[in-house]
Design a protein around this motif. Sequence first.
Motif, PDB file in Angstrom:
ATOM      1  N   ILE A   1       0.841  -1.201   0.000  1.00  0.00           N
ATOM      2  CA  ILE A   1       0.000   0.000   0.000  1.00  0.00           C
ATOM      3  C   ILE A   1       0.875   1.249   0.000  1.00  0.00           C
ATOM      4  O   ILE A   1       0.641   2.194  -0.783  1.00  0.00           O
ATOM      5  CB  ILE A   1      -0.932   0.013   1.234  1.00  0.00           C
ATOM      6  N   ALA A   2       1.887   1.241   0.871  1.00  0.00           N
ATOM      7  CA  ALA A   2       2.758   2.418   0.958  1.00  0.00           C
ATOM      8  C   ALA A   2       3.455   2.661  -0.375  1.00  0.00           C
ATOM      9  O   ALA A   2       3.554   3.805  -0.851  1.00  0.00           O
ATOM     10  CB  ALA A   2       3.786   2.236   2.080  1.00  0.00           C
ATOM     11  N   GLY A   3       3.917   1.593  -0.970  1.00  0.00           N
ATOM     12  CA  GLY A   3       4.590   1.745  -2.262  1.00  0.00           C
ATOM     13  C   GLY A   3       3.656   2.295  -3.328  1.00  0.00           C
ATOM     14  O   GLY A   3       3.998   3.199  -4.101  1.00  0.00           O
ATOM     15  N   TRP A   4       2.468   1.773  -3.360  1.00  0.00           N
ATOM     16  CA  TRP A   4       1.465   2.223  -4.343  1.00  0.00           C
ATOM     17  C   TRP A   4       1.147   3.701  -4.150  1.00  0.00           C
ATOM     18  O   TRP A   4       1.122   4.494  -5.095  1.00  0.00           O
ATOM     19  CB  TRP A   4       0.206   1.374  -4.201  1.00  0.00           C
ATOM     20  N   LEU A   5       0.926   4.092  -2.886  1.00  0.00           N
ATOM     21  CA  LEU A   5       0.619   5.496  -2.607  1.00  0.00           C
ATOM     22  C   LEU A   5       1.800   6.391  -2.981  1.00  0.00           C
ATOM     23  O   LEU A   5       1.621   7.488  -3.510  1.00  0.00           O
ATOM     24  CB  LEU A   5       0.261   5.688  -1.131  1.00  0.00           C
ATOM     25  N   ALA A   6       3.016   5.907  -2.718  1.00  0.00           N
ATOM     26  CA  ALA A   6       4.193   6.712  -3.069  1.00  0.00           C
ATOM     27  C   ALA A   6       4.234   6.925  -4.585  1.00  0.00           C
ATOM     28  O   ALA A   6       4.514   8.030  -5.073  1.00  0.00           O
ATOM     29  CB  ALA A   6       5.464   6.025  -2.570  1.00  0.00           C
ATOM     30  N   ASP A   7       3.935   5.855  -5.336  1.00  0.00           N
ATOM     31  CA  ASP A   7       3.891   5.992  -6.797  1.00  0.00           C
ATOM     32  C   ASP A   7       2.861   7.026  -7.227  1.00  0.00           C
ATOM     33  O   ASP A   7       3.123   7.881  -8.085  1.00  0.00           O
ATOM     34  CB  ASP A   7       3.546   4.647  -7.459  1.00  0.00           C
ATOM     35  N   GLN A   8       1.674   6.934  -6.621  1.00  0.00           N
ATOM     36  CA  GLN A   8       0.623   7.885  -6.970  1.00  0.00           C
ATOM     37  C   GLN A   8       1.086   9.309  -6.655  1.00  0.00           C
ATOM     38  O   GLN A   8       0.864  10.241  -7.435  1.00  0.00           O
ATOM     39  CB  GLN A   8      -0.652   7.606  -6.152  1.00  0.00           C
ATOM     40  N   LEU A   9       1.729   9.429  -5.512  1.00  0.00           N
ATOM     41  CA  LEU A   9       2.109  10.764  -5.039  1.00  0.00           C
ATOM     42  C   LEU A   9       3.179  11.378  -5.933  1.00  0.00           C
ATOM     43  O   LEU A   9       3.191  12.593  -6.178  1.00  0.00           O
ATOM     44  CB  LEU A   9       2.606  10.645  -3.599  1.00  0.00           C
ATOM     45  N   ASP A  10       4.056  10.525  -6.433  1.00  0.00           N
ATOM     46  CA  ASP A  10       5.149  11.053  -7.247  1.00  0.00           C
ATOM     47  C   ASP A  10       4.643  11.759  -8.486  1.00  0.00           C
ATOM     48  O   ASP A  10       5.309  12.617  -9.052  1.00  0.00           O
ATOM     49  CB  ASP A  10       6.119   9.922  -7.626  1.00  0.00           C
ATOM     50  N   GLY A  11       3.440  11.388  -8.923  1.00  0.00           N
ATOM     51  CA  GLY A  11       2.914  11.998 -10.132  1.00  0.00           C
ATOM     52  C   GLY A  11       2.160  13.298  -9.899  1.00  0.00           C
ATOM     53  O   GLY A  11       1.686  13.922 -10.830  1.00  0.00           O
ATOM     54  N   VAL A  12       2.054  13.710  -8.643  1.00  0.00           N
ATOM     55  CA  VAL A  12       1.250  14.907  -8.344  1.00  0.00           C
ATOM     56  C   VAL A  12       2.177  16.091  -8.131  1.00  0.00           C
ATOM     57  O   VAL A  12       3.129  16.004  -7.353  1.00  0.00           O
ATOM     58  CB  VAL A  12       0.398  14.665  -7.070  1.00  0.00           C
ATOM     59  N   GLN A  13       1.903  17.169  -8.834  1.00  0.00           N
ATOM     60  CA  GLN A  13       2.769  18.340  -8.746  1.00  0.00           C
ATOM     61  C   GLN A  13       2.186  19.465  -7.919  1.00  0.00           C
ATOM     62  O   GLN A  13       2.929  20.297  -7.411  1.00  0.00           O
ATOM     63  CB  GLN A  13       3.070  18.881 -10.147  1.00  0.00           C
ATOM     64  N   ALA A  14       0.854  19.525  -7.818  1.00  0.00           N
ATOM     65  CA  ALA A  14       0.247  20.639  -7.086  1.00  0.00           C
ATOM     66  C   ALA A  14      -1.119  20.207  -6.577  1.00  0.00           C
ATOM     67  O   ALA A  14      -1.602  19.121  -6.913  1.00  0.00           O
ATOM     68  CB  ALA A  14       0.111  21.874  -7.992  1.00  0.00           C
ATOM     69  N   GLY A  15      -1.701  21.052  -5.752  1.00  0.00           N
ATOM     70  CA  GLY A  15      -3.037  20.763  -5.254  1.00  0.00           C
ATOM     71  C   GLY A  15      -2.986  19.910  -3.993  1.00  0.00           C
ATOM     72  O   GLY A  15      -2.015  19.912  -3.250  1.00  0.00           O
ATOM     73  N   GLN A  16      -4.035  19.152  -3.773  1.00  0.00           N
ATOM     74  CA  GLN A  16      -4.138  18.341  -2.570  1.00  0.00           C
ATOM     75  C   GLN A  16      -4.086  16.869  -2.930  1.00  0.00           C
ATOM     76  O   GLN A  16      -4.573  16.436  -3.976  1.00  0.00           O
ATOM     77  CB  GLN A  16      -5.446  18.650  -1.837  1.00  0.00           C
ATOM     78  N   PHE A  17      -3.473  16.083  -2.055  1.00  0.00           N
ATOM     79  CA  PHE A  17      -3.426  14.640  -2.222  1.00  0.00           C
ATOM     80  C   PHE A  17      -3.886  13.985  -0.936  1.00  0.00           C
ATOM     81  O   PHE A  17      -3.413  14.338   0.150  1.00  0.00           O
ATOM     82  CB  PHE A  17      -1.998  14.190  -2.550  1.00  0.00           C
ATOM     83  N   VAL A  18      -4.788  13.041  -1.060  1.00  0.00           N
ATOM     84  CA  VAL A  18      -5.233  12.303   0.110  1.00  0.00           C
ATOM     85  C   VAL A  18      -4.981  10.826  -0.119  1.00  0.00           C
ATOM     86  O   VAL A  18      -5.493  10.251  -1.084  1.00  0.00           O
ATOM     87  CB  VAL A  18      -6.744  12.524   0.384  1.00  0.00           C
ATOM     88  N   GLY A  19      -4.169  10.220   0.744  1.00  0.00           N
ATOM     89  CA  GLY A  19      -3.924   8.781   0.683  1.00  0.00           C
ATOM     90  C   GLY A  19      -4.527   8.124   1.921  1.00  0.00           C
ATOM     91  O   GLY A  19      -4.310   8.577   3.029  1.00  0.00           O
TER      92      GLY A  19
END
Lengths: 751, 227
Positions: free
Chosen positions: A690-708
């Motif tokens: 799960i942590a790895g997957w969320l990290a992957d998702q997060l790496d693609g976000v440049q701005a705004g809000q992210f909720v994992g």
Amino acid sequence: MTPTRGAPRAAPRAELRISRLLTMGIGLTSALLVLARPRAVLEPAPMPDWYAGLQLVSLLVPTMVAVLAPRLDLRALRRGNAATALTSLALVAGAGVAQVLLAPDDRHVPWLLTSLAPGALASLIAWGTRWAWSLLGTATAGVQLLRWTTGDHTVGASVNDLQALLLAIGLLALSRLLLVTTREADRRWLAARATAQHHAAEAARHDARERTAALVHDEVLTPLLLASRATSPALQEAVVSHAARAHRLLKELAEPRATSPSAPETLTQQLRGTVRAEDPIAAYSDQVSGTLGIPPATAAALDGALRQALTNSIEHAGTGARRAVRVDITAAGVDVTIQDDGVGFDPASMPRTRMGVAVSILGRMRAQPGGSAQIDSRPGAGTTVVLRWRPPQPTRVATTRDVWLTGAAAERTAPWRRFQTLLGVAFVAAQAGLAALAAAADPPGAWRAAVALVGGLIALGLLWDPPPRGHGTGRAAAVVALLAGPATLSWHAAASGRLDFTELWYLTGFTWALVLLAIRGRPGSAAAGAALCGLTVAAGLAIAGPGVGAGEASSSLARAVVVALLAALLLLGLRRTHNALLRLEATELEHLRARTWEQARRAELMARSHAVDATSGPMLQRIATGAPLSEAERRTCVALEGRLRDHYRGGRLSRDPLVEAAMAARIRGVDVCLLDDADHRIDEPTLDRIAGWLADQLDGVQAGQFVGRILPAGRDGVAGAVAGAHSAVLRLDGSAPPPGHNAPRVLPSYP
Amino acid sequence: MSEAPRCPSEAVAGEQRVRVALVDDHEVMALAVAGLIEDTPGLEYVGHAPCVATLLERGLAAELVLLDLHLRDGSSPVDNVARLEQHGARVLVLTSGENPYLIREVSRSGVLGIVRKSAPSDDIRATIARAAAGRPTVTTDWAAAVDADPELPSAPLTAREREVLALYASGLGAKQVARRLQVSENTVDDHIRRIRQVYGRLSRPAHTKVELYQRGIEDGYLPVPTR
């Protein structure tokens, strides 16, 4: 509760003490045997001289072991007793060998051989129950064989042997019971130590984690957050001083602080300060009588609860209400009374929300071991809050009866009961038989035998089923009377010139009742009874003067009385050491708990505060310098605040690579929110995934809000990620999302 | 308190500004919030107190109170909210966002929202403005805490309402939730209103050991768990 003793003992001692006592008892018996009939021991003519030597050795060995016993450990005691047992066996064998060398007319069974109890007891300690019974059986068989082959058997001798055997069995059983009980007590003591240590350590670690969490929440998050946003100079200044404070507190957290309990004066000072701060016009009084050590946690709880009570009163009692606080500290505990003469309230009719403060006062006090709170109020009659703390007492010291109850509990097991019943039946049958014999031998004196038999049987009946708390004084006195009474009959026999063993059978026999009395919780009475019986008959013997069989009678009597006395003394000694032992153990357990608690707490506090300090410390220091932060530094502050927050709210998500990804994202300017909303257990590999997957998702976000988020149980998927309008769900089985959810599995990168 | 210049489009018609007070144990927070509120038209910052009792004592009259979720005086958030509402103020909760149990505890009461202090300043400002107008805001923190409540399954909510809650809890905003469910934002608002109502009225059973433990935490008998 400052520990004043040295290092705690590692090994429990109850079995050791009992073994020592028993060994000393064996030695004492042996010594007394020499003293009872020194001629029979030292010059057993016509036995050969080497046999005399053997006898002496068999008596000296236990005596020496007994003298050394207080200094020996269990292993040495076992070895010593093994030596005793072996010598007693050698004695029997030696007697057999000696018979071969003697003239047929001289063959006899030496008097000393009739006393088998010491050897049996010694083998019990040395080798255990089975070997003890084997030795007893072997020795008895050996002696009986000797009797038959030497032709040295008279009714008196057989009766003597029988009673000696029964007494030996009784003593052996008693000793076995004691050893088993103490062994069990020792085992439980070790388990209790382990449990106490474990619980104390867990509680301490929990406490340390809470303290750190409180510190992080209260002091560290705020300056980090506001440093990133500070605009006005006033705010800047406040943030700088706050950051300095936070850094200092972090450092202080790891240091060993006041851990020893504080004196009453410290507490009263603290409470007085609180009262002055909350309500300057409140009346305050205190009284300290006696010394008491108050743990820091309890002092803090009392202080906090007092503050709450005052705040509550200020809020609810109405204007014009006056408050009075009284603190009473004695050696028994602390009482803090907060009273006001305000409007009061009716506890029954208060809505739950209004009772919140009252309830949290109760909760805070109850969270302390020994703490309690009471809130009384009536409408129009004011409110009284009483905070109480009683230092936790060591576990209840068992009463003198309890050691027997432990034994009594063991007595209730089926095999033991069967054994007891069998023994009792055999005993009664033997005594009845003897009574018949005595009556046959001396018809005019038969009534004495009958009286004695009846008295003895009643005594046994009184002792048979012990009530839960042990026998009462009345019953014990009755038993002693029932045994000593018939003893006086021996005077009558002495006066009529006929005092020999056939007269004394009832006395020597029923000393078993005295041993039972001792087992059942009244060793004092048993000892008194034995002494009384012995004295009574000795008086009779003195009156009678030397007569036929008097030597035999007096020696068997001596043996019986000595054995009964020893049993009683043994149990008396056991009772006294048992209580001391219990008290000692309880205190040691408390000290162990306190020590473990402190050590574990300190270790955990240091670990936690170092962890927080390692990541946030440098930035806090940087802020505290007062120089304005660069944009990068501001972003770092945000990232650090988020990282600390993730540790708590993100729970199991707070692991690499997600922590690093979140840091990087926050520095990029993304507002990252990690939530662990699953209450159920998730195994480590899944969490890593799960942590790895969320990290992957997060790496693609440049701005705004992210909720994992780790989803609660029972949802479609284990984790979800949302950035802006896009969301994704992680399913462990890799299945596709249901139609209608046309969200992509991987979030698109923003330009 | 200096008057902030009013933008015509944001002037609250004919009404005076909403007075906002802050309850937080950090002075520095007061400075930050004061700045935030003074920059927002239609709001007036009236003061700060470290706990609710002091606020009421000082007689700081405010229509909206920003309440820190975790105060050091050991008071329960629910109790604080109730007292403030009794004195005629609406409450908007501020949180550092690290303790879901506390958030859950307070989300049953009628607060206008639960805002993370570390949320973007614009979001915080917008939420305060909405709260000043008496309109609640759904935030991820609130929705996630409610969504993860072990008692939620037993609440009489429709599947649609649960879906709304889950979408909010996952981090989506109002617009996205409406778009995802292909309904209007008003409908979504209605759902949220119903969820709040139902959740606030959820019974507090104590039949199992787990429930008893939860009641114990809420009632202040047991310490609030931290990780």
